[in-house]
Write a protein that holds these residues in place. Structure first.
Motif, PDB file in Angstrom:
ATOM      1  N   LYS A   9       1.306  -1.669 -47.781  1.00 56.49           N
ATOM      2  CA  LYS A   9       1.460  -0.566 -48.729  1.00 56.49           C
ATOM      3  C   LYS A   9       0.105   0.001 -49.127  1.00 56.49           C
ATOM      4  CE  LYS A   9       3.454   0.769 -53.176  1.00 56.49           C
ATOM      5  NZ  LYS A   9       4.270   0.373 -54.342  1.00 56.49           N
ATOM      6  N   ALA A  10      -0.872  -0.886 -49.374  1.00 52.97           N
ATOM      7  CA  ALA A  10      -2.219  -0.429 -49.735  1.00 52.97           C
ATOM      8  C   ALA A  10      -2.825   0.371 -48.594  1.00 52.97           C
ATOM      9  CB  ALA A  10      -3.105  -1.621 -50.081  1.00 52.97           C
ATOM     10  N   ASP A  11      -2.593  -0.063 -47.358  1.00 55.29           N
ATOM     11  CA  ASP A  11      -3.121   0.656 -46.197  1.00 55.29           C
ATOM     12  C   ASP A  11      -2.478   2.034 -46.080  1.00 55.29           C
ATOM     13  OD1 ASP A  11      -4.512   0.813 -43.517  1.00 55.29           O
ATOM     14  OD2 ASP A  11      -2.430   0.978 -42.871  1.00 55.29           O
ATOM     15  N   ARG A  12      -1.165   2.106 -46.257  1.00 56.49           N
ATOM     16  CA  ARG A  12      -0.485   3.404 -46.186  1.00 56.49           C
ATOM     17  C   ARG A  12      -0.950   4.327 -47.304  1.00 56.49           C
ATOM     18  NH1 ARG A  12       4.021   0.179 -44.403  1.00 56.49           N
ATOM     19  NH2 ARG A  12       4.690  -0.137 -46.560  1.00 56.49           N
ATOM     20  N   THR A  13      -1.098   3.767 -48.499  1.00 56.80           N
ATOM     21  CA  THR A  13      -1.561   4.580 -49.622  1.00 56.80           C
ATOM     22  C   THR A  13      -2.940   5.150 -49.341  1.00 56.80           C
ATOM     23  OG1 THR A  13      -0.292   3.257 -51.210  1.00 56.80           O
ATOM     24  CG2 THR A  13      -2.110   4.567 -52.092  1.00 56.80           C
ATOM     25  N   ARG A  14      -3.823   4.313 -48.837  1.00 62.07           N
ATOM     26  CA  ARG A  14      -5.179   4.768 -48.511  1.00 62.07           C
ATOM     27  C   ARG A  14      -5.140   5.869 -47.458  1.00 62.07           C
ATOM     28  NH1 ARG A  14     -10.398   3.465 -50.735  1.00 62.07           N
ATOM     29  NH2 ARG A  14     -11.869   4.380 -49.276  1.00 62.07           N
ATOM     30  N   GLU A  18      -6.582   9.629 -48.079  1.00 57.89           N
ATOM     31  CA  GLU A  18      -7.663  10.154 -47.236  1.00 57.89           C
ATOM     32  C   GLU A  18      -7.202  11.389 -46.468  1.00 57.89           C
ATOM     33  OE1 GLU A  18      -9.018   6.849 -44.912  1.00 57.89           O
ATOM     34  OE2 GLU A  18     -10.275   6.064 -46.544  1.00 57.89           O
ATOM     35  N   ALA A  19      -5.957  11.377 -46.004  1.00 61.67           N
ATOM     36  CA  ALA A  19      -5.417  12.550 -45.316  1.00 61.67           C
ATOM     37  C   ALA A  19      -5.321  13.733 -46.276  1.00 61.67           C
ATOM     38  CB  ALA A  19      -4.039  12.233 -44.734  1.00 61.67           C
ATOM     39  N   ALA A  20      -4.843  13.470 -47.490  1.00 56.30           N
ATOM     40  CA  ALA A  20      -4.733  14.545 -48.484  1.00 56.30           C
ATOM     41  C   ALA A  20      -6.105  15.112 -48.823  1.00 56.30           C
ATOM     42  CB  ALA A  20      -4.057  14.010 -49.748  1.00 56.30           C
ATOM     43  N   SER A  21      -7.086  14.247 -48.989  1.00 53.40           N
ATOM     44  CA  SER A  21      -8.442  14.702 -49.296  1.00 53.40           C
ATOM     45  C   SER A  21      -8.953  15.634 -48.215  1.00 53.40           C
ATOM     46  CB  SER A  21      -9.370  13.491 -49.440  1.00 53.40           C
ATOM     47  OG  SER A  21     -10.717  13.901 -49.599  1.00 53.40           O
ATOM     48  N   TYR A  49       6.849  10.503 -50.311  1.00 53.05           N
ATOM     49  CA  TYR A  49       7.526  10.816 -51.573  1.00 53.05           C
ATOM     50  C   TYR A  49       7.855   9.549 -52.363  1.00 53.05           C
ATOM     51  CZ  TYR A  49       8.168  15.834 -50.783  1.00 53.05           C
ATOM     52  OH  TYR A  49       7.949  17.186 -50.627  1.00 53.05           O
ATOM     53  N   ASN A  50       8.044   8.428 -51.680  1.00 53.96           N
ATOM     54  CA  ASN A  50       8.274   7.169 -52.392  1.00 53.96           C
ATOM     55  C   ASN A  50       7.043   6.758 -53.191  1.00 53.96           C
ATOM     56  OD1 ASN A  50      10.920   6.730 -51.612  1.00 53.96           O
ATOM     57  ND2 ASN A  50      10.369   5.533 -49.796  1.00 53.96           N
ATOM     58  N   TYR A  51       5.868   7.068 -52.657  1.00 61.36           N
ATOM     59  CA  TYR A  51       4.621   6.680 -53.312  1.00 61.36           C
ATOM     60  C   TYR A  51       4.165   7.717 -54.334  1.00 61.36           C
ATOM     61  CZ  TYR A  51       3.992   3.141 -49.616  1.00 61.36           C
ATOM     62  OH  TYR A  51       4.134   2.065 -48.773  1.00 61.36           O
ATOM     63  N   PHE A  52       4.411   8.989 -54.029  1.00 67.08           N
ATOM     64  CA  PHE A  52       3.923  10.081 -54.884  1.00 67.08           C
ATOM     65  C   PHE A  52       5.003  11.151 -55.005  1.00 67.08           C
ATOM     66  CE2 PHE A  52       0.279   8.350 -52.526  1.00 67.08           C
ATOM     67  CZ  PHE A  52      -0.499   7.881 -53.572  1.00 67.08           C
ATOM     68  N   ILE A  58      -0.752  12.931 -56.101  1.00 67.76           N
ATOM     69  CA  ILE A  58      -1.684  12.571 -55.032  1.00 67.76           C
ATOM     70  C   ILE A  58      -3.110  12.921 -55.432  1.00 67.76           C
ATOM     71  CG2 ILE A  58      -2.382  13.071 -52.654  1.00 67.76           C
ATOM     72  CD1 ILE A  58       0.578  13.514 -51.997  1.00 67.76           C
ATOM     73  N   LEU A  59      -3.291  14.100 -56.004  1.00 67.60           N
ATOM     74  CA  LEU A  59      -4.631  14.504 -56.437  1.00 67.60           C
ATOM     75  C   LEU A  59      -5.167  13.552 -57.492  1.00 67.60           C
ATOM     76  CD1 LEU A  59      -6.978  16.505 -56.357  1.00 67.60           C
ATOM     77  CD2 LEU A  59      -5.743  17.913 -58.022  1.00 67.60           C
ATOM     78  N   LEU A  60      -4.330  13.178 -58.439  1.00 69.02           N
ATOM     79  CA  LEU A  60      -4.761  12.235 -59.475  1.00 69.02           C
ATOM     80  C   LEU A  60      -5.116  10.885 -58.867  1.00 69.02           C
ATOM     81  CD1 LEU A  60      -5.224  11.491 -62.417  1.00 69.02           C
ATOM     82  CD2 LEU A  60      -2.797  10.939 -62.586  1.00 69.02           C
ATOM     83  N   ALA A  61      -4.361  10.450 -57.873  1.00 69.82           N
ATOM     84  CA  ALA A  61      -4.661   9.178 -57.215  1.00 69.82           C
ATOM     85  C   ALA A  61      -6.011   9.238 -56.513  1.00 69.82           C
ATOM     86  CB  ALA A  61      -3.556   8.826 -56.226  1.00 69.82           C
ATOM     87  N   ILE A  62      -6.356  10.403 -55.971  1.00 68.69           N
ATOM     88  CA  ILE A  62      -7.678  10.568 -55.345  1.00 68.69           C
ATOM     89  C   ILE A  62      -8.761  10.491 -56.414  1.00 68.69           C
ATOM     90  CG2 ILE A  62      -9.173  12.128 -54.039  1.00 68.69           C
ATOM     91  CD1 ILE A  62      -6.634  13.267 -52.719  1.00 68.69           C
TER      92      ILE A  62
END
Length: 204
Positions: A9-14, A18-21, A49-52, A58-62
């Motif tokens: 999950k941490a890998d997918r989130t990262r 990074e893709a969003a950035s 969508y499950n994560y964000f 997503i922006l806030l997570a960045i």
């Protein structure tokens, strides 16, 4: 098994962040869809969508990733600060500023600030404020460390001074973000001048 799932999950989130950035930088925040981010991160849209729930999340997570990394980097300055108040404050603030454009562009920072200011009661805004509090806390910790080493006066409130210093550096950063033509070196010069003035008030 639980540890493996958490790592996955941490890998997918990262990957999502990074893709969003990358996409936000290249195309602009408004033009990018969550589906575009999922494709670039090589995950399903459902996973994204499950994560964000929203692009704002997503922006806030960045932003959170950015702040958490600079706070971690700043711990070395707090643990062993330079033997001069101005140099110590400047060392910490430079870590903040130098990392500020690693994940976020100026345009992305402007969007994050606008979302926070425009809806102060939302979870986004509350989390953004909490991140500012995290940075303020580290500035206060540095001042306390300088006082413990006998470099700073005893007759001022550490918390109040930390808030003043953070407010100063944050205001300069907001001006930096607003002006596309303003270079990081300009920001450092302005910050160093203010830091030197504040350090004079704190010296024994």
């Amino acid at each position: 098994m639980t540890g493996l799932r958490e790592r996955q999950k941490a890998d997918r989130t990262r990957r999502i962040l990074e893709a969003a950035s990358t996409l936000f930088r290249a195309q602009g925040y408004d033009a990018v869809r969550i589906e575009d981010i999922a494709a670039a991160a090589e995950v399903s849209s459902g996973t994204c969508y499950n994560y964000f729930s929203t692009k704002g999340d997503i922006l806030l997570a960045i932003v959170s990733m950015e702040v958490e990394e600079v706070v971690e980097a700043g711990e070395s300055v707090v643990a062993d600060p330079p033997p001069d108040i101005a140099q110590a404050l400047d060392a910490l603030i430079r870590i903040y500023y130098n990392h500020s454009l690693h994940y976020l562009s100026k345009a992305m920072w402007r969007t994050a600030m606008a979302l926070s200011i425009g809806a102060p009661g939302t979870p986004f805004s509350q989390r953004y404020t909490a991140l500012d509090g995290l940075l303020t806390g580290q500035v206060c910790a540095l001042i306390a460390a300088l006082r413990q080493r006998g470099l700073a006066r005893e007759d001022f409130d550490v918390q109040a001074m930390g808030q003043i210093i953070f407010s100063s550096l944050n205001q300069l950063f907001m001006e930096f973000v607003k002006q596309d033509e303003m270079a990081l070196s300009d920001l450092h010069r302005s910050s160093a001048a203010q830091t030197a003035a504040l350090a004079m008030l704190m010296r024994r």
